[in-house]
Enzyme design. Structure first.
Site, PDB file in Angstrom:
ATOM      1  N   CYS A  85       0.818  -1.211   0.000  1.00 14.81           N
ATOM      2  CA  CYS A  85       0.000   0.000   0.000  1.00 14.81           C
ATOM      3  C   CYS A  85       0.863   1.277   0.000  1.00 14.81           C
ATOM      4  O   CYS A  85       1.517   1.550  -0.998  1.00 14.81           O
ATOM      5  CB  CYS A  85      -0.991  -0.052   1.161  1.00 14.81           C
ATOM      6  SG  CYS A  85      -2.469   0.934   0.839  1.00 14.81           S
ATOM      7  N   HIS A 167      -3.150  -5.223   1.647  1.00 17.67           N
ATOM      8  CA  HIS A 167      -2.457  -5.507   2.908  1.00 17.67           C
ATOM      9  C   HIS A 167      -2.426  -7.002   3.241  1.00 17.67           C
ATOM     10  O   HIS A 167      -3.250  -7.463   4.043  1.00 17.67           O
ATOM     11  CB  HIS A 167      -3.153  -4.768   4.055  1.00 17.67           C
ATOM     12  CG  HIS A 167      -2.943  -3.296   4.044  1.00 17.67           C
ATOM     13  ND1 HIS A 167      -1.878  -2.689   4.679  1.00 17.67           N
ATOM     14  CD2 HIS A 167      -3.653  -2.302   3.456  1.00 17.67           C
ATOM     15  CE1 HIS A 167      -1.947  -1.382   4.496  1.00 17.67           C
ATOM     16  NE2 HIS A 167      -3.010  -1.123   3.755  1.00 17.67           N
ATOM     17  N   GLU A 169      -0.563  -8.467   5.170  1.00 14.44           N
ATOM     18  CA  GLU A 169      -0.220  -8.648   6.591  1.00 14.44           C
ATOM     19  C   GLU A 169      -1.464  -8.619   7.481  1.00 14.44           C
ATOM     20  O   GLU A 169      -1.394  -8.991   8.648  1.00 14.44           O
ATOM     21  CB  GLU A 169       0.793  -7.576   7.042  1.00 14.44           C
ATOM     22  CG  GLU A 169       0.235  -6.191   7.301  1.00 14.44           C
ATOM     23  CD  GLU A 169      -0.011  -5.371   6.044  1.00 14.44           C
ATOM     24  OE1 GLU A 169       0.031  -5.924   4.927  1.00 14.44           O
ATOM     25  OE2 GLU A 169      -0.277  -4.151   6.183  1.00 14.44           O
TER      26      GLU A 169
HETATM   27  N1  GLN Z   1      -3.880   6.350   1.445  1.00 10.29           N
HETATM   28  C1  GLN Z   1      -2.530   6.085   1.865  1.00 10.29           C
HETATM   29  C2  GLN Z   1      -1.536   6.954   1.096  1.00 10.29           C
HETATM   30  O1  GLN Z   1      -1.894   7.537   0.108  1.00 10.29           O
HETATM   31  C3  GLN Z   1      -2.173   4.626   1.730  1.00 10.29           C
HETATM   32  C4  GLN Z   1      -3.094   3.807   2.596  1.00 10.29           C
HETATM   33  C5  GLN Z   1      -2.483   2.550   3.139  1.00 10.29           C
HETATM   34  O2  GLN Z   1      -1.268   2.369   3.170  1.00 10.29           O
HETATM   35  N2  GLN Z   1      -3.333   1.688   3.624  1.00 10.29           N
HETATM   36  O3  GLN Z   1      -0.417   7.027   1.474  1.00 10.29           O
END
Ligand code: GLN
Length: 178
Positions: A85, A167, A169
């Protein structure tokens, strides 16, 4: 990260974001872990996890701690990296530029649009947890799509870097960390 065993030492960037769940998965698989906050913490690692969180905050922390060049050197040295992410966002062409992809942040909408859903991965379905997730909007030459949600890439690999928009994890499924 392919053959995690008792002697493997895996770092998790711990400036901000979802560190503990990665540590838990890695330990369950028999790896030793180290939270990475300073350049010295990168020494001797067999791999590095860039967790989810907020990419803007993470980039500020990386800059503040003088981690930009050390992370660049670590990754250029061919060490395995797993990004999830926000971790994927900070590798893209708009941030550290270590992975030849472009990302659109918060591409599914606000927090209330976060969702769980299946991801096609390695010939099976992986439970994808998408939290204010980005979309990968461009995949450069030499970058392979290894996970997809419908038609859209949800995971890529380039050399020793593996990066997902969701994610792994946060599920009981440890296959990606393995
Ligand atoms: N929205 C976050 C960003 O732009 C990422 C979200 C996440 O890591 N779950 O950094």
């Amino acid at each position: 990260l392919v053959t995690v065993g008792g002697s493997r030492l895996v770092g998790v960037l711990a400036l901000q974001g979802g560190v503990a769940a990665h540590v838990r998965h890695l330990r369950t698989l028999g790896a030793e872990t180290r939270e990475v906050r300073t350049p010295a913490d990168l020494a001797g690692l067999d791999g590095l996890v860039l967790p989810g969180g907020e990419s803007t905050t993470m980039m500020l922390g990386i800059d503040r701690e003088g981690l930009t060049e050390p992370i660049r050197e670590f990754v250029s040295g061919g060490q395995p990296v797993l990004a999830t992410c926000a971790g994927t966002i900070i590798l893209d062409d708009d941030h550290l530029g270590l992975l030849d992809i472009s990302c659109e942040r918060n591409a599914y909408g606000a927090q209330t649009r976060s969702f769980e859903g299946g991801v096609s991965w390695s010939g099976t379905t992986f439970p994808g947890v998408f939290i204010r997730a980005p979309k990968i909007t461009r995949v450069g030459d030499g970058v392979n799509v290894i996970a997809a949600r419908g038609e859209e890439p949800a995971g890529v690999r380039s050399g020793a870097i593996t990066a997902y928009t969701f994610h792994p994890e946060l599920t009981a499924d440890e296959r990606i960390h393995r």
